[in-house]
Design a protein around this motif. Structure first.
Motif, PDB file in Angstrom:
ATOM      1  N   SER A 285       0.807  -1.236   0.000  1.00 33.47           N
ATOM      2  CA  SER A 285       0.000   0.000   0.000  1.00 33.47           C
ATOM      3  C   SER A 285       0.835   1.280   0.000  1.00 33.47           C
ATOM      4  N   LEU A 286       1.832   1.356   0.882  1.00 36.80           N
ATOM      5  CA  LEU A 286       2.574   2.613   1.006  1.00 36.80           C
ATOM      6  C   LEU A 286       3.388   2.930  -0.256  1.00 36.80           C
ATOM      7  N   ASP A 287       3.708   1.880  -1.014  1.00 35.58           N
ATOM      8  CA  ASP A 287       4.402   2.107  -2.286  1.00 35.58           C
ATOM      9  C   ASP A 287       3.407   2.581  -3.342  1.00 35.58           C
ATOM     10  N   ILE A 288       2.348   1.799  -3.550  1.00 37.57           N
ATOM     11  CA  ILE A 288       1.469   2.085  -4.697  1.00 37.57           C
ATOM     12  C   ILE A 288       0.562   3.291  -4.456  1.00 37.57           C
ATOM     13  N   ASN A 289       0.358   3.685  -3.186  1.00 39.75           N
ATOM     14  CA  ASN A 289      -0.461   4.894  -2.989  1.00 39.75           C
ATOM     15  C   ASN A 289       0.386   6.173  -2.966  1.00 39.75           C
ATOM     16  N   GLY A 290       1.677   6.043  -3.222  1.00 43.76           N
ATOM     17  CA  GLY A 290       2.541   7.221  -3.369  1.00 43.76           C
ATOM     18  C   GLY A 290       3.170   7.726  -2.078  1.00 43.76           C
ATOM     19  N   THR A 291       2.794   7.144  -0.924  1.00 46.20           N
ATOM     20  CA  THR A 291       3.310   7.657   0.362  1.00 46.20           C
ATOM     21  C   THR A 291       4.834   7.538   0.452  1.00 46.20           C
ATOM     22  N   ASP A 292       5.364   6.385   0.052  1.00 51.82           N
ATOM     23  CA  ASP A 292       6.815   6.184   0.142  1.00 51.82           C
ATOM     24  C   ASP A 292       7.548   7.219  -0.724  1.00 51.82           C
ATOM     25  N   THR A 293       7.036   7.461  -1.904  1.00 47.37           N
ATOM     26  CA  THR A 293       7.663   8.468  -2.773  1.00 47.37           C
ATOM     27  C   THR A 293       7.569   9.847  -2.124  1.00 47.37           C
ATOM     28  N   ALA A 294       6.432  10.130  -1.490  1.00 45.11           N
ATOM     29  CA  ALA A 294       6.269  11.438  -0.842  1.00 45.11           C
ATOM     30  C   ALA A 294       7.231  11.595   0.340  1.00 45.11           C
ATOM     31  N   HIS A 295       7.483  10.502   1.081  1.00 42.06           N
ATOM     32  CA  HIS A 295       8.477  10.571   2.160  1.00 42.06           C
ATOM     33  C   HIS A 295       9.830  10.997   1.586  1.00 42.06           C
ATOM     34  N   LYS A 296      10.208  10.349   0.481  1.00 52.45           N
ATOM     35  CA  LYS A 296      11.525  10.633  -0.104  1.00 52.45           C
ATOM     36  C   LYS A 296      11.566  12.044  -0.687  1.00 52.45           C
ATOM     37  N   LEU A 297      10.456  12.453  -1.283  1.00 58.26           N
ATOM     38  CA  LEU A 297      10.413  13.814  -1.846  1.00 58.26           C
ATOM     39  C   LEU A 297      10.494  14.868  -0.743  1.00 58.26           C
ATOM     40  N   THR A 298       9.887  14.584   0.397  1.00 56.03           N
ATOM     41  CA  THR A 298       9.978  15.507   1.538  1.00 56.03           C
ATOM     42  C   THR A 298      11.448  15.737   1.884  1.00 56.03           C
ATOM     43  N   ILE A 299      12.210  14.667   1.885  1.00 53.13           N
ATOM     44  CA  ILE A 299      13.628  14.759   2.252  1.00 53.13           C
ATOM     45  C   ILE A 299      14.402  15.519   1.176  1.00 53.13           C
ATOM     46  N   LEU A 300      14.184  15.185  -0.085  1.00 50.97           N
ATOM     47  CA  LEU A 300      14.903  15.893  -1.159  1.00 50.97           C
ATOM     48  C   LEU A 300      14.513  17.366  -1.195  1.00 50.97           C
TER      49      LEU A 300
END
Ligand SMILES: NC(=O)c1ccc[n+]([C@@H]2O[C@H](COP(=O)([O-])OP(=O)(O)OC[C@H]3O[C@@H](n4cnc5c(N)ncnc54)[C@H](OP(=O)(O)O)[C@@H]3O)[C@@H](O)[C@H]2O)c1
Length: 433
Positions: A196-211
């Motif tokens: 879920s956290l991958d396909i709903n975009g959350t994991d990407t958003a975590h990484k984008l927050t950091i970048l």
């Protein structure tokens, strides 16, 4: 520090922790040649010691109590590889308060509680580094923090989630539906049992927050990022995108805009002529534009034992150089300023090009009515396809690509279009890069 020897403790001997232990145990000579330091893996805390990890831990203290690492005065650097929010947060806090440097791969924690952790690190004159939290083995954080230090970062476009990229690549290349591609990803070890956290975009958003935080040297609030996942993408959309010369990718986007930043995660049509369209399967890539350097691309494996551990050990060596310096000379707090916040521009104030896919009844006048509404909201169409075959019931797909248009107007136009009785509910709106 004991002479030139750096003592390291690992908490969590799972996928990533094992990789870190393996490098420290196997690559000691290489690390010494390159850094002049001896890295000693002193203690590992792990709850389950029954698993066979194919590691020789005869010279390592093995414990199930994390505080054997956190409170050991001889340990200089703590590696947190348990993941999650608690007890990871409390463990890192304790390590920093005990004036130990910390290395972590925990993107969820850094993205949501980074401010507190950076503040604690600052107060204690130590650092917390997190290269492995974004892009696995790709040195993107060091790249932003050091290599591109002379630049104002104008934009970042990233493919940051290997699971989503694997699924979208399979859908594109093998023409399969989302569910089949996800199943294949799970069978091949590129997706978790619960993805879920991958396909709903959350994991990407975590990484984008950091970048985004690194790029702006301020805190980006994770919960203000607009996020859409990939679950609504069908084989049909992938094929339409192909027809128009695009590949659909889950993109993390950061862009300096209107005195703030436009920051969002969503599936995006990427032109086949752009480098990012060729990033396939589980690979990650980050396209960064700086005001002096221009365009740069960072590419590599975004996860896995070895790449992630490679990034962690890079951070360990980096921090160890500080340990050689005397108090007052230390180059700490190389992270993000915890007291500054970046202004996030709401998505309604942004413009984009759009891909719109509707299913409509196959009857005359339908297209004129849809394009009429779009025109009312100043949205002009650049290309259009209407299939003549009856795909689903009496409904046929219509796909429109637009010129640059306001997100706010698009939302309002879509609400009007969806009121037509000849339009089915399951429309799709994607952005074009
Ligand atoms: N895997 C990757 O490719 C990857 C890539 C980039 C970043 N990361 C990040 O790296 C971190 C670790 O991921 P992972 O895949 O290595 O996770 P993992 O395989 O689940 O490993 C976590 C380990 O920590 C242990 N653990 C949990 N609580 C503990 C405690 N209180 N004390 C000691 N040990 C404890 C777990 O033991 P039990 O199994 O017995 O609970 C498990 O062995 C996460 O933050 C993740 O987001 C992972």
């Amino acid at each position: 520090m004991n002479g030139q020897r750096v003592n390291i403790g690992i908490i969590g001997l799972g996928t990533v922790g094992v990789g870190v232990a393996r490098i420290l145990l196997q690559q000691g000579d290489l690390l010494k040649t390159r850094s002049t330091l001896t890295f000693h893996l002193k203690t590992i805390a792990e709850l389950d010691w029954n698993k066979d990890r194919n590691l020789d831990l005869s010279n390592v203290k093995c414990t199930d109590n994390a505080y054997d690492v956190l409170d050991d005065p001889e340990i200089n650097i703590v590696v947190e590889t348990i993941g999650g929010y608690e007890p990871a947060f409390s463990f890192i806090k304790r390590a920093l308060e005990n004036r130990k440097h910390v290395v972590t791969a925990n993107k969820a924690l850094i993205a949501t509680r980074g401010r507190e952790l950076f503040q604690i690190a600052r107060e204690n004159g130590v650092d917390i580094l997190f290269e492995a939290s974004v892009g696995g083995g790709i040195p993107i954080i060091k790249g932003l923090r050091e290599g591109l230090i002379a630049n104002k970062i104008e934009s970042i476009y990233g493919i940051l989630n290997g699971t989503c990229n694997y699924i979208l690549t399979k859908m594109h290349k093998d023409s399969v539906e989302f569910e089949d591609a996800l199943k294949g990803a799970q069978e091949n070890g590129f997706a978790e049992a619960d993805p879920s956290l991958d396909i709903n975009g959350t994991d990407t958003a975590h990484k984008l927050t950091i970048l985004g935080s690194l790029a702006s040297n301020s805190i980006v609030s994770f919960d203000k990022i607009y996020v859409e996942g990939i679950t609504g993408i069908s084989k049909l959309d992938i094929n339409f995108a192909k027809t128009f010369g695009y590949t659909i990718k889950l993109l993390a986007i950061y862009r300096v805009f209107n005195g703030g930043v436009d920051i969002r995660v969503h599936p995006t049509l990427v032109s086949d002529s752009h480098l990012l369209s060729a990033v396939s399967n589980e690979m990650n890539a980050i396209f960064v534009t700086g005001d002096f350097v221009g365009n740069t691309v960072f590419y590599g494996p975004g996860a896995g034992e070895r790449p992630t551990a490679s990034a962690i050990v890079g951070d360990i060596v980096d921090l160890s150089r500080d340990l050689l310096l005397k108090e007052g000379q230390k180059y700490c707090n190389r992270t993000i300023n915890p007291t500054a916040d970046v202004k996030i521009i709401p998505i309604e104030e942004v413009t984009n090009r759009f891909y719109l896919r509707f299913f409509t009844l196959d009857k005359p006048g339908v297209l004129a009515k849809i394009s009429g509404i779009l025109a009312d909201y100043k949205i002009s169409i650049s290309s259009m396809v209407q299939l003549e075959t009856h795909e689903r019931d009496n409904y046929v797909p219509i796909v429109l690509l637009t010129h640059e248009a306001s997100e706010k107007y698009m939302e309002q136009a879509l609400q009007k279009i969806m009121q037509f009785e000849f339009v089915k509910e399951n429309f799709l709106r994607l952005r074009i890069f």
